[in-house]
Design an enzyme around this catalytic site. Structure first.
Site, PDB file in Angstrom:
ATOM      1  N   GLU A 169      10.375 -23.730  29.979  1.00  0.00           N
ATOM      2  CA  GLU A 169      10.802 -22.958  29.211  1.00  0.00           C
ATOM      3  C   GLU A 169      12.709 -23.159  29.456  1.00  0.00           C
ATOM      4  O   GLU A 169      12.917 -23.530  29.946  1.00  0.00           O
ATOM      5  CB  GLU A 169      10.913 -21.941  29.955  1.00  0.00           C
ATOM      6  CG  GLU A 169       9.575 -21.025  30.511  1.00  0.00           C
ATOM      7  CD  GLU A 169       9.207 -19.842  30.932  1.00  0.00           C
ATOM      8  OE1 GLU A 169      10.010 -19.050  31.067  1.00  0.00           O
ATOM      9  OE2 GLU A 169       8.222 -19.601  31.087  1.00  0.00           O
ATOM     10  N   LYS A 199      16.304 -21.862  28.988  1.00  0.00           N
ATOM     11  CA  LYS A 199      17.024 -21.531  30.224  1.00  0.00           C
ATOM     12  C   LYS A 199      17.866 -20.108  29.057  1.00  0.00           C
ATOM     13  O   LYS A 199      19.001 -20.725  29.218  1.00  0.00           O
ATOM     14  CB  LYS A 199      17.733 -22.424  31.536  1.00  0.00           C
ATOM     15  CG  LYS A 199      17.944 -21.370  32.208  1.00  0.00           C
ATOM     16  CD  LYS A 199      18.476 -22.050  33.197  1.00  0.00           C
ATOM     17  CE  LYS A 199      18.576 -21.354  34.857  1.00  0.00           C
ATOM     18  NZ  LYS A 199      20.314 -20.531  34.258  1.00  0.00           N
ATOM     19  N   ARG A 256      19.638 -10.783  33.251  1.00  0.00           N
ATOM     20  CA  ARG A 256      18.354 -10.799  33.656  1.00  0.00           C
ATOM     21  C   ARG A 256      18.081  -9.506  33.226  1.00  0.00           C
ATOM     22  O   ARG A 256      18.998  -8.573  34.039  1.00  0.00           O
ATOM     23  CB  ARG A 256      18.795 -11.089  35.064  1.00  0.00           C
ATOM     24  CG  ARG A 256      16.704 -11.818  35.284  1.00  0.00           C
ATOM     25  CD  ARG A 256      16.652 -11.950  36.521  1.00  0.00           C
ATOM     26  NE  ARG A 256      16.042 -12.226  37.082  1.00  0.00           N
ATOM     27  CZ  ARG A 256      14.802 -13.790  37.748  1.00  0.00           C
ATOM     28  NH1 ARG A 256      15.780 -14.281  38.111  1.00  0.00           N
ATOM     29  NH2 ARG A 256      13.609 -13.498  37.837  1.00  0.00           N
ATOM     30  N   ARG A 302      19.908  -8.222  37.553  1.00  0.00           N
ATOM     31  CA  ARG A 302      19.731  -9.368  39.059  1.00  0.00           C
ATOM     32  C   ARG A 302      19.873  -8.569  39.612  1.00  0.00           C
ATOM     33  O   ARG A 302      18.822  -9.308  40.861  1.00  0.00           O
ATOM     34  CB  ARG A 302      20.534 -10.381  38.771  1.00  0.00           C
ATOM     35  CG  ARG A 302      21.086 -10.868  39.892  1.00  0.00           C
ATOM     36  CD  ARG A 302      19.914 -12.281  39.312  1.00  0.00           C
ATOM     37  NE  ARG A 302      20.796 -13.839  40.529  1.00  0.00           N
ATOM     38  CZ  ARG A 302      19.890 -13.309  41.420  1.00  0.00           C
ATOM     39  NH1 ARG A 302      19.745 -12.218  41.785  1.00  0.00           N
ATOM     40  NH2 ARG A 302      20.563 -14.240  42.865  1.00  0.00           N
ATOM     41  N   PHE A 362       9.512 -13.681  30.142  1.00  0.00           N
ATOM     42  CA  PHE A 362       9.460 -14.712  30.239  1.00  0.00           C
ATOM     43  C   PHE A 362       8.409 -14.637  31.530  1.00  0.00           C
ATOM     44  O   PHE A 362       8.112 -15.898  32.317  1.00  0.00           O
ATOM     45  CB  PHE A 362      10.467 -15.660  31.086  1.00  0.00           C
ATOM     46  CG  PHE A 362      11.528 -15.151  31.978  1.00  0.00           C
ATOM     47  CD1 PHE A 362      11.296 -14.887  33.245  1.00  0.00           C
ATOM     48  CD2 PHE A 362      12.596 -15.142  31.546  1.00  0.00           C
ATOM     49  CE1 PHE A 362      12.522 -14.739  34.115  1.00  0.00           C
ATOM     50  CE2 PHE A 362      13.706 -14.606  32.424  1.00  0.00           C
ATOM     51  CZ  PHE A 362      13.333 -14.320  33.677  1.00  0.00           C
ATOM     52  N   ARG A 369      13.685 -18.027  46.920  1.00  0.00           N
ATOM     53  CA  ARG A 369      13.644 -19.248  46.014  1.00  0.00           C
ATOM     54  C   ARG A 369      13.242 -20.253  46.272  1.00  0.00           C
ATOM     55  O   ARG A 369      12.776 -20.917  47.564  1.00  0.00           O
ATOM     56  CB  ARG A 369      15.401 -19.861  46.390  1.00  0.00           C
ATOM     57  CG  ARG A 369      16.417 -20.769  45.760  1.00  0.00           C
ATOM     58  CD  ARG A 369      17.427 -20.928  45.434  1.00  0.00           C
ATOM     59  NE  ARG A 369      18.367 -19.756  45.441  1.00  0.00           N
ATOM     60  CZ  ARG A 369      18.379 -18.954  44.327  1.00  0.00           C
ATOM     61  NH1 ARG A 369      18.930 -19.973  43.193  1.00  0.00           N
ATOM     62  NH2 ARG A 369      19.739 -17.570  44.296  1.00  0.00           N
TER      63      ARG A 369
HETATM   64  P1  ATP Z   1      20.336 -17.578  40.645  1.00  0.00           P
HETATM   65  O1  ATP Z   1      19.764 -16.139  39.876  1.00  0.00           O
HETATM   66  O2  ATP Z   1      19.503 -19.107  40.791  1.00  0.00           O
HETATM   67  O3  ATP Z   1      21.199 -16.678  41.799  1.00  0.00           O
HETATM   68  P2  ATP Z   1      22.668 -17.465  38.433  1.00  0.00           P
HETATM   69  O4  ATP Z   1      21.794 -16.062  39.493  1.00  0.00           O
HETATM   70  O5  ATP Z   1      23.724 -18.086  39.145  1.00  0.00           O
HETATM   71  O6  ATP Z   1      20.868 -17.993  39.799  1.00  0.00           O
HETATM   72  P3  ATP Z   1      20.624 -19.257  37.184  1.00  0.00           P
HETATM   73  O7  ATP Z   1      21.575 -20.586  38.740  1.00  0.00           O
HETATM   74  O8  ATP Z   1      21.670 -20.569  35.977  1.00  0.00           O
HETATM   75  O9  ATP Z   1      20.810 -17.812  37.681  1.00  0.00           O
HETATM   76  O10 ATP Z   1      19.593 -19.726  37.155  1.00  0.00           O
HETATM   77  C1  ATP Z   1      18.397 -19.000  37.208  1.00  0.00           C
HETATM   78  C2  ATP Z   1      18.648 -17.397  35.565  1.00  0.00           C
HETATM   79  O11 ATP Z   1      18.093 -17.799  35.401  1.00  0.00           O
HETATM   80  C3  ATP Z   1      17.995 -16.609  36.631  1.00  0.00           C
HETATM   81  O12 ATP Z   1      18.389 -15.241  37.457  1.00  0.00           O
HETATM   82  C4  ATP Z   1      17.467 -16.252  34.898  1.00  0.00           C
HETATM   83  O13 ATP Z   1      18.054 -14.840  34.712  1.00  0.00           O
HETATM   84  C5  ATP Z   1      18.149 -16.404  34.141  1.00  0.00           C
HETATM   85  N1  ATP Z   1      17.139 -18.083  32.984  1.00  0.00           N
HETATM   86  C6  ATP Z   1      17.246 -17.843  31.970  1.00  0.00           C
HETATM   87  N2  ATP Z   1      16.277 -18.309  31.435  1.00  0.00           N
HETATM   88  C7  ATP Z   1      14.539 -18.316  32.591  1.00  0.00           C
HETATM   89  C8  ATP Z   1      13.316 -18.772  32.106  1.00  0.00           C
HETATM   90  N3  ATP Z   1      13.343 -18.922  31.325  1.00  0.00           N
HETATM   91  N4  ATP Z   1      12.920 -18.449  33.166  1.00  0.00           N
HETATM   92  C9  ATP Z   1      13.882 -17.625  34.625  1.00  0.00           C
HETATM   93  N5  ATP Z   1      14.697 -17.259  34.364  1.00  0.00           N
HETATM   94  C10 ATP Z   1      15.815 -17.530  33.447  1.00  0.00           C
END
Ligand code: ATP
Length: 588
Positions: free
Chosen positions: A250, A252, A257, A274, A344, A419
């Site tokens: 998918e 990103k 979130r 989030r 998503f 995770r």
């Molecule tokens: P994490 O949420 O993994 O702790 P983070 O908040 O720093 O880390 P990223 O490392 O950038 O975020 O990656 C995960 C985040 O990507 C998810 O929490 C979500 O908000 C975002 N995201 C964007 N597109 C998607 C998608 N298609 N499916 C799942 N998550 C997605």
């Protein structure tokens, strides 16, 4: 259960640092709770008035608390301030002054733990003009009938400074031990917690219906699910191998979130961030679309809200999306810079829990209830079985101005709050840099020297979160890359949470100028992860831990959508270290 008893358990907790000892004390305390008491007792121990997603805030100003102590003990306000200063803690000051007071105490009235909790709820609900006075009077009513020890914790609780050193993971383990005789049921309790995000509710179900009740817990509307998180792998080959040769990929999106709860009949929508704060008022166009575009009576769906220009079909940078996180001018922003939700996942639909259904089924259903055009769309995706196709899709997303991809295992359930490799992220990164940023908890800060003296801020001591130990382990000092504005802001917010000693949940060999309670998270980029004897993150039997090389802050200030317990874990740092070594070998 009397509050005096609770206070003496809190005192014991403060005096131990071993996690096992904490679990013993907590489980003994929880075992004393009578029917109906466990829920408030758990919230209180978390320093809260309800589950965090309800966001009930006591709203007590430090000045009002000082006044309340003065009124209840007959000392002047200045005396309260000076004792607080001398002892370094206003709770300790309340304790000392209640001990010394010459005023007649209402000694015969003893506080029940639930009574204290309910008075705190009343304090939180006292609003409007003169609210600080109303709050203060309620606090005085508690203090005039409290023992010195009770006063210490009443004041700390009222000011959000309870700091018992027990994180959610430790409370869950204590609950498991108390109710089932063993700590081994913690994963099952954690599972229930991940579904409802409410430790008080988990405790109540456990004491009333045992593990059977816990096993039956289902997702419910307006009670957010803890978000599934993604692992990292550095190459398309490794991702596909981990996914058994075939997976979904998918787009990103780099936005906010959003977990959207919809009840069409009642015309009610709530959106959680989030870290499960209610962000409904910040996203009016998504609330509207949730009621008009989604073909469902009741649903919980999840996606990323992002500023997107429909005319040019351009995704806007994160800095534009994040402007929504403010209190005023939202309506105007929703017109000038509307957000779209790229959905998503689907967690619940018309009475049915979707968490345990495979990804493919959830995704298919999600697509069937959303329109092809509008404010709520489904995230872009393809199914791949060749690394080359995954790479191509990744490159296309970068071209589009997106962050990268998230690969998803086709038969995996929604793994709430964990995770796991059922989701794997791959982000754009630059040569000579760590492949991803990390989110670290601030555990201390340094005062400025040289040019920075005027700001009183010279850098941060930052830590990763070790889930197993429920401890924060230091991984770096960050001393460069701050703007003047940032230095001022860090100093301002950190001063409010500084503590005189190393906090119970922090493991550190380094001593900063000031310790702070782990509360805020910063996003940090580094060149590399190295082994280091200076830091406690992942320290092995040779006393060597992990550290960041050339760390610099990426977030503007602190990350508002993550709490300290959601910081990058020690396990992730070690994994990233391993992946970086592999990439280097491949480069060579
Ligand atoms: P994490 O949420 O993994 O702790 P983070 O908040 O720093 O880390 P990223 O490392 O950038 O975020 O990656 C995960 C985040 O990507 C998810 O929490 C979500 O908000 C975002 N995201 C964007 N597109 C998607 C998608 N298609 N499916 C799942 N998550 C997605």
């Amino acid at each position: 259960m009397l509050f005096e008893e609770v206070a003496s358990y809190y005192e014991k907790l403060e005096n131990v640092s071993s996690r096992l000892a904490m679990i013993d004390i907590l489980s003994e305390m929880l075992g004393k709770a009578k029917r109906g008491e466990i829920r408030p007792l758990i919230y209180m121990t978390q320093g809260l008035l309800g589950p965090p997603f309800e966001g009930i805030d006591l709203g007590m100003a430090e000045k009002s608390a000082q006044h309340a102590i003065a009124t209840a003990t007959g000392y002047h306000n200045e005396e309260v301030v000076s004792v607080s200063r001398r002892l370094g803690d206003i709770g300790d000051a309340a304790e000392e002054l209640v001990k010394k007071t010459k005023l007649r105490r209402m000694g015969s009235k003893r506080h029940g733990a639930v009574d204290v909790f309910e008075t705190m709820i009343k304090i939180a609900h006292t609003g409007g003009a003169g609210s600080q006075e109303g709050k203060r009077n309620l606090l005085v009513s508690l203090l005039t009938a409290s023992s010195p020890l009770e006063a210490r914790y009443i004041i700390r609780f009222a000011l959000g400074k309870l700091r018992l050193g027990a994180g959610d993971a430790t409370i869950l383990e204590a609950l498991s031990k108390e109710a089932t005789g063993t700590r081994e049921n913690k994963p099952k309790l954690e599972n229930a917690y991940n579904i409802c995000s409410d430790l008080g509710k988990v405790g109540e179900i456990l004491t009333e219906s045992g593990m059977e009740g816990i096993g039956k817990l289902k997702v419910s509307l307006f009670s957010p699910v803890r978000p599934a998180l993604a692992e990292r792998l550095p190459t398309a080959e490794e991702i596909l191998e981990k996914m058994h040769g075939r997976c979904a990929v998918e787009s990103k999106y780099d936005g906010l979130r959003a977990q959207v709860h919809i009840d069409r009949g009642r015309r009610r929508v709530e959106i959680f961030s989030r870290n499960l704060e209610k962000i409904t008022p910040m996203l009016p166009e998504i609330v509207k679309a949730a009621l008009s575009e989604v073909k469902a009576e009741k649903a919980i769906l999840e996606g990323e809200a992002i500023a997107y220009d429909e005319t040019t079909r351009e995704f806007r940078p994160f800095q534009e999306t994040i402007q929504r996180k403010r209190k005023t001018g939202i309506e105007e922003l929703s017109r000038s810079m509307p957000l779209h939700l790229f959905a998503f996942d689907l967690m619940f639909l018309d009475g049915e829990d979707y968490l345990n259904k495979p990804y493919e089924e959830r995704r298919e259903k999600l697509e069937s209830i959303l329109k092809k055009e509008g404010t709520i769309l489904t995230s872009g995706r393809i199914i791949v079985d060749k690394p080359r196709d995954l790479e191509k899709y990744f490159e296309e997303q970068i071209e589009e101005g997106l962050e990268g991809i998230v690969a998803k295992e086709l038969n995996s359930p929604y793994v709430a709050g964990a995770r796991k490799f059922s989701w794997i992220k791959l982000k754009r990164s630059y040569k000579g840099e760590l492949s991803d940023t990390v989110d670290l908890a601030i555990v201390g800060y340094y005062i400025g020297r040289g040019q920075r003296t005027e700001f009183g801020f010279g850098g941060l001591l930052a830590a990763a979160y070790n889930e197993k130990r429920d401890m924060f382990e230091t991984v770096t000092r960050i001393g460069t890359g701050f703007s003047e504005e940032q230095m001022k802001n860090f100093k301002k917010i950190l001063d409010k949470i500084k503590v005189p000693h190393k906090p119970a949940r922090v493991d550190s060999l380094v001593t900063p100028d000031f310790w702070v309670e782990p509360k805020y998270v910063v996003e940090v980029r580094a060149d590399e992860i190295t082994r280091s004897p200076m830091h406690t993150c992942g320290r092995d039997s040779n006393d060597t831990g992990y550290a960041l090389r050339f760390p610099r802050i990426v977030s503007d200030g602190v990350r508002g959508d993550k709490s300290a317990d959601e910081a990058t874990t020690t396990k992730e740092i070690i994994e990233m270290y391993g992946q970086q070594k592999r990439i280097k070998v491949e480069d060579a």
